[in-house]
Every structure is written in structure tokens, then in C-alpha cells.
Design a protein around this motif. Sequence first.
Motif, PDB file in Angstrom:
ATOM      1  N   UNK A 146      11.846  27.504  49.375  1.00  0.00           N
ATOM      2  CA  UNK A 146      10.469  27.037  49.450  1.00  0.00           C
ATOM      3  C   UNK A 146       9.832  27.103  48.074  1.00  0.00           C
ATOM      4  N   UNK A 147       8.836  26.279  47.863  1.00  0.00           N
ATOM      5  CA  UNK A 147       8.091  26.282  46.614  1.00  0.00           C
ATOM      6  C   UNK A 147       6.740  26.957  46.842  1.00  0.00           C
ATOM      7  N   UNK A 148       6.131  27.381  45.756  1.00  0.00           N
ATOM      8  CA  UNK A 148       4.778  27.894  45.854  1.00  0.00           C
ATOM      9  C   UNK A 148       4.665  29.298  46.390  1.00  0.00           C
ATOM     10  N   UNK A 149       5.599  30.211  46.036  1.00  0.00           N
ATOM     11  CA  UNK A 149       5.457  31.615  46.423  1.00  0.00           C
ATOM     12  C   UNK A 149       4.249  32.210  45.696  1.00  0.00           C
ATOM     13  N   UNK A 150       3.396  32.904  46.435  1.00  0.00           N
ATOM     14  CA  UNK A 150       2.164  33.468  45.875  1.00  0.00           C
ATOM     15  C   UNK A 150       2.191  34.985  45.791  1.00  0.00           C
ATOM     16  N   UNK A 151       3.004  35.628  46.613  1.00  0.00           N
ATOM     17  CA  UNK A 151       3.073  37.096  46.601  1.00  0.00           C
ATOM     18  C   UNK A 151       4.437  37.525  47.107  1.00  0.00           C
ATOM     19  N   UNK A 152       4.874  38.708  46.638  1.00  0.00           N
ATOM     20  CA  UNK A 152       6.159  39.265  47.019  1.00  0.00           C
ATOM     21  C   UNK A 152       5.995  40.731  47.396  1.00  0.00           C
ATOM     22  N   UNK A 172       3.743  30.030  54.963  1.00  0.00           N
ATOM     23  CA  UNK A 172       4.518  30.945  55.788  1.00  0.00           C
ATOM     24  C   UNK A 172       4.673  32.314  55.126  1.00  0.00           C
ATOM     25  N   UNK A 173       5.089  33.259  55.968  1.00  0.00           N
ATOM     26  CA  UNK A 173       5.546  34.572  55.521  1.00  0.00           C
ATOM     27  C   UNK A 173       7.017  34.664  55.896  1.00  0.00           C
ATOM     28  N   UNK A 174       7.872  35.062  54.930  1.00  0.00           N
ATOM     29  CA  UNK A 174       9.316  35.036  55.163  1.00  0.00           C
ATOM     30  C   UNK A 174       9.943  36.339  54.706  1.00  0.00           C
ATOM     31  N   UNK A 175      10.834  36.884  55.531  1.00  0.00           N
ATOM     32  CA  UNK A 175      11.669  38.024  55.137  1.00  0.00           C
ATOM     33  C   UNK A 175      13.041  37.485  54.790  1.00  0.00           C
ATOM     34  N   UNK A 176      13.532  37.810  53.572  1.00  0.00           N
ATOM     35  CA  UNK A 176      14.748  37.186  53.060  1.00  0.00           C
ATOM     36  C   UNK A 176      15.639  38.205  52.365  1.00  0.00           C
ATOM     37  N   UNK A 177      16.854  37.772  52.084  1.00  0.00           N
ATOM     38  CA  UNK A 177      17.775  38.465  51.173  1.00  0.00           C
ATOM     39  C   UNK A 177      18.354  37.421  50.222  1.00  0.00           C
ATOM     40  N   UNK A 178      18.856  37.879  49.091  1.00  0.00           N
ATOM     41  CA  UNK A 178      19.538  36.982  48.159  1.00  0.00           C
ATOM     42  C   UNK A 178      21.035  37.103  48.398  1.00  0.00           C
ATOM     43  N   UNK A 179      21.664  35.983  48.744  1.00  0.00           N
ATOM     44  CA  UNK A 179      23.101  35.956  49.010  1.00  0.00           C
ATOM     45  C   UNK A 179      23.714  34.751  48.312  1.00  0.00           C
ATOM     46  N   UNK A 388      10.414  28.934  33.616  1.00  0.00           N
ATOM     47  CA  UNK A 388       9.910  28.203  34.787  1.00  0.00           C
ATOM     48  C   UNK A 388       8.569  28.717  35.269  1.00  0.00           C
ATOM     49  N   UNK A 389       8.021  29.749  34.632  1.00  0.00           N
ATOM     50  CA  UNK A 389       6.729  30.285  35.027  1.00  0.00           C
ATOM     51  C   UNK A 389       6.855  31.445  36.004  1.00  0.00           C
ATOM     52  N   UNK A 390       5.943  32.407  35.879  1.00  0.00           N
ATOM     53  CA  UNK A 390       5.915  33.569  36.765  1.00  0.00           C
ATOM     54  C   UNK A 390       4.887  33.313  37.864  1.00  0.00           C
ATOM     55  N   UNK A 391       5.340  33.211  39.115  1.00  0.00           N
ATOM     56  CA  UNK A 391       4.468  32.922  40.244  1.00  0.00           C
ATOM     57  C   UNK A 391       4.094  34.179  41.026  1.00  0.00           C
ATOM     58  N   UNK A 409       9.163  35.884  41.044  1.00  0.00           N
ATOM     59  CA  UNK A 409       9.215  34.568  41.682  1.00  0.00           C
ATOM     60  C   UNK A 409       8.857  33.531  40.647  1.00  0.00           C
ATOM     61  N   UNK A 410       9.727  32.539  40.478  1.00  0.00           N
ATOM     62  CA  UNK A 410       9.448  31.423  39.576  1.00  0.00           C
ATOM     63  C   UNK A 410       9.155  30.184  40.426  1.00  0.00           C
ATOM     64  N   UNK A 411       9.129  29.030  39.788  1.00  0.00           N
ATOM     65  CA  UNK A 411       8.807  27.815  40.518  1.00  0.00           C
ATOM     66  C   UNK A 411       9.819  27.551  41.636  1.00  0.00           C
TER      67      UNK A 411
END
Length: 418
Positions: A146-152, A172-179, A388-391, A409-411
Motif C-alpha cells: 500500500x502507498x501512503x503509510x502515515x504511522x507505524x 486501513x490499519x494493517x498488521x504485517x511482517x516482512x517476508x 524515497x522520502x521518510x513517511x 516507511x518510505x513511499x
Amino acid sequence: MITLAKDLAAALEVGEGRATVAVAPLESDTKALRPDALAVLVGTQLAGQRGWDNPRDPESVANGITRARGSQWLVYVRVRIEGGRLRASADVHPVPSTVWARARNPNPAPVAHAFADTPIDAEVRSFLEPVPLVAPFDFKRGKNFELGVLALACDDFDRDGAPEIVSVSRNAVTLSRIREGKVSPVVAKLWSDLSTMDPTPLREPIATAFSAPPPRTGAIEPLDVVVSITDRVRSVRLGTDLSTRASFPGFAIKEGGAFSCARLPALTITGPLDSCAVGEASPKRSSVTGRFDALAAADLVEVTGAPYEVWAGREDTAVEIRDDKGKFARIASAGAQLAIGDIDQDGSPEILTSLDVERGTADAVVVYTWDRSSKTPPKEQMRIPVAAGVYALAMCPPIGPGRTPFLIATADEIVVAR
């Protein structure tokens, strides 16, 4: 460390009578400079919670039972450092009360067991080999869906030993892992299912996400996540499956291991702080203390084990930093992304900021250290270029023996830096 002792003491069932605490030698996947002292301190803090006799030097169960004669119980504690966490288990052994009982069974099996763990902090790190702050970082990158993450937010929400990522976007609010180089969503909830739209949302939305203690306290209870966005009229407390536990009017702000709620009378977060709902904690501060378009907070520990809190907010591109002892510092210019943590676990907080630049231009994560004993401004330690910018930014709990990691989070990516 005291939290670990409290959790262990609360979980351990010991019968009536006097108890003596003994400790095993420390086990650690990190080089320990004072291993015996760390093990004994954990045992001493546990003993203090329940009024038991203190441990001495690390010893075997058999030696502990011999030393505990005159007590009804031996509480044998095993302490280890593993995966960036301090872990402790305790077994309760009955102490044979007579010569004949000792002859029949000199080392009785345990009748009760308990376990607790907590992330490594500055107090624990003072017993271990230091970690460098200024050194090249390793980066684990995940292409975002997804694009446009505003908070982590980053924490071990389900207490399985590995942290999860919670991201907040306008949708949306999403719970994720990096795989395998990708951000893999585990569960997601649309904002339309969580809260109604604010009739007058900000043109540039502000969002927050952070972990919160569960409704029931306990050493291994899953954590909740609290999310807010200025697009919506209510903040939401979610379980690990992102099911709604509660929602609150106002904008939820992390503080003191809990959170409080602010109002949005203008284009910034400002004004008095209130309890978000009946049963939630009372605010630690009376007001936001400024007119902020970015916020961050952390609960940290000094090398002495004393807890403290740090808050930061950006007003007119300057970052104001305060702690719960009334100390104040200022960073003259920063971007709208903030995070606070103790990356090298030395007891002094690190303040992470983005640069005050236009979207699409070269950005960076700037890491400052704040010496709270000095009146000098936070010292810049390093800059990590982010083309890519810090979001969004967020600190994670300690993972493994090295520095405390953080998220960027970047772009189109979420990056773990450690």
C-alpha cells in the motif's frame, strides 16, 4: 528488570512458610561482563517482591536446598539473555525438614513453576557488553503493498518472540511482517469499519500507532494496539487480530505506558489531555504543551533501573522534547516524522527525525542523542539517507544482541534498520 521480578512474583504459587531464593549461573547469547551480578540481582528483586530470603552467589539446586534448611521452600531461579530479551523462570522445591526426609529424597522435584520475560533495557545492558551507536546499519527492506503509510508501530503484539508491524494509512490499519523482501499483511481493517469520518478532516492528516498494555495484566498476555488519525472522529483500541476492543472520542496519545486523549480544535494537536474513557489511565500531563503536527513518546530506563518518560512534538518545524522530571530540550529544525528510543541501550534517549524537506526531494533519518544531565541540545549522531522520502518512523523492541532496531516507511517500502 523490576517489571520482570513483579511478573514472576505474581505468577509463582508458593505455599505457606518461609522461602529462600537461589539462582543458577546466567545463560546468555550476548557476552556478559558481570553475569553473576545480573543473575543475583534478578533473584534479589524477586525475593524483595515476596519477602523471601535473598540469594547468594549462583549455585546448584542441591546446594540451594542445603542452604535453605530452616525454610519450607526453595525458589530456584534461572536467568538467561536470549534474542534481545531478559528471561527468567522459577521453580519451587519443598525443602526436606528432617534428617530422614533428606535421606529419602535430598533433592525434591519442583511443585510449582513460573516464567516471565522483558526486553533488554539500559539497566540490563549495563551488565553486558556495550553496543556501538555509530556504526553501519543493516537494512531489511520490504516492498509495501500500500502507498501512503502515515504511522507505524512495532512490537511483539502476540508475544510469540518476533515483533509485528502495524501500519496506518488513510484507508486501513494493517498488521504485517516482512517476508522475502515484501511486506506481508497478516490482518487488516478498513477505517470505514472502525470509525466514522471527521466532517472537517485536516488536509495533511496526522496519525499515530502504538502498543498498549492488554486489559488483563500478565507476563505473556498479548498487547493491544491503539491507532488514531485526524480523518476520523474516534481513536480505536484493537486486539492482535485487529478486532475493536474500545473506541474513544479525541486523538489518542501515548504516554507513561498508557495513553490519553487530546482534542483537535485547530490544524494541530493541542490543548488539555483527558482520560480516553472510564477505566483507562489518567493523563500524566495536563496538556499537550504545544501546537504539534507530529508527536512521539517512549518509556525508557536509566542504567540504575529507574524508569523515565520522554515526549516530543514538532511545532513550526522545531522539535520540543520533555521528560517526566521537567527537563527540556529543543531541536531547531526537523521534519514531520518522529520516534524516540534507546538504540544503544545506554540509558540516554535517541530522538529520530526526518528532514524538513518537500515531498519528492532527498530526505534522511537523523539520529540525535539527548544527554538529560546536560542543558545542551541533543547531539546529532548520524544521518541515514532515504531518497524515497521518510513517511513514518517507529522504534521496535530489542531483537537479538545488538542495537534496538527501528522502522522507516518510505513511499513504497517499510525498512527495518538495526
